[in-house]
Scaffold this motif. Structure first.
Motif, PDB file in Angstrom:
ATOM      1  N   ARG A   1       0.844  -1.196   0.000  1.00 18.85           N
ATOM      2  CA  ARG A   1       0.000   0.000   0.000  1.00 18.85           C
ATOM      3  C   ARG A   1       0.874   1.239   0.000  1.00 18.85           C
ATOM      4  O   ARG A   1       1.901   1.288   0.654  1.00 18.85           O
TER       5      ARG A   1
ATOM      6  N   ALA B   1      -8.103   6.510  -0.370  1.00 17.09           N
ATOM      7  CA  ALA B   1      -9.077   5.610   0.247  1.00 17.09           C
ATOM      8  C   ALA B   1      -9.758   6.285   1.431  1.00 17.09           C
ATOM      9  O   ALA B   1     -10.977   6.172   1.612  1.00 17.09           O
ATOM     10  N   TYR B   2      -8.987   6.996   2.220  1.00 18.69           N
ATOM     11  CA  TYR B   2      -9.553   7.697   3.365  1.00 18.69           C
ATOM     12  C   TYR B   2     -10.522   8.777   2.897  1.00 18.69           C
ATOM     13  O   TYR B   2     -11.627   8.910   3.420  1.00 18.69           O
TER      14      TYR B   2
ATOM     15  N   THR C   1     -12.266   9.015   0.138  1.00 21.13           N
ATOM     16  CA  THR C   1     -13.517   8.486  -0.404  1.00 21.13           C
ATOM     17  C   THR C   1     -14.374   7.831   0.671  1.00 21.13           C
ATOM     18  O   THR C   1     -15.590   7.755   0.524  1.00 21.13           O
ATOM     19  N   SER C   2     -13.761   7.386   1.771  1.00 23.18           N
ATOM     20  CA  SER C   2     -14.547   6.757   2.842  1.00 23.18           C
ATOM     21  C   SER C   2     -15.228   7.797   3.733  1.00 23.18           C
ATOM     22  O   SER C   2     -16.100   7.457   4.515  1.00 23.18           O
TER      23      SER C   2
END
Length: 114
Positions: A54, A62-63, A65-66
């Motif tokens: 990663r 990712a953070y 979009t979460s």
């Protein structure tokens, strides 16, 4: 060298058939993990394929979009921080390359710029 690799591949096959790897084969696999030989063994199904590590930018994306349920102001703050992080690191790096020292460099660098 090729003969020794052939012997180890034979040992690897034997280990796979018996259901476990010897310490010697495990050590050898660690030694060759970053080589084309390891990739060839993975393609044959003799070893597990290496999972891509990663990356820092991947984690940030990712953070981001979460976090769909945050306020507009919070979202704008995230964007500013992500921009500053990209400016500081300049390029995407594996998460394992981020150390306490690099994190402190980012934090203290931001404190000096304000």
């Amino acid at each position: 060298m090729a003969e020794r690799a052939g012997e180890r591949i034979e040992s690897l096959l034997t280990c796979r058939l018996s259901g476990g790897l010897t310490d010697e084969i495990q050590l050898w696999l660690k030694e060759i993990q970053e080589t084309p030989l390891y990739n060839k063994l993975a393609a044959l199904g003799l070893v597990e394929e290496k999972k891509p590590e990663r990356t820092f930018y991947g984690l940030m994306e990712a953070y981001q979009t979460s976090q769909s349920d945050v306020t507009t102001e919070t979202h704008q703050t995230y964007l500013k921080v992500f921009h500053n992080l990209r400016e500081f690191f300049r390029e995407d790096i594996p998460l394992s390359n981020i150390t306490k020292e690099t994190a402190e460099g980012f934090i203290f660098g931001c404190e000096r710029s304000h």
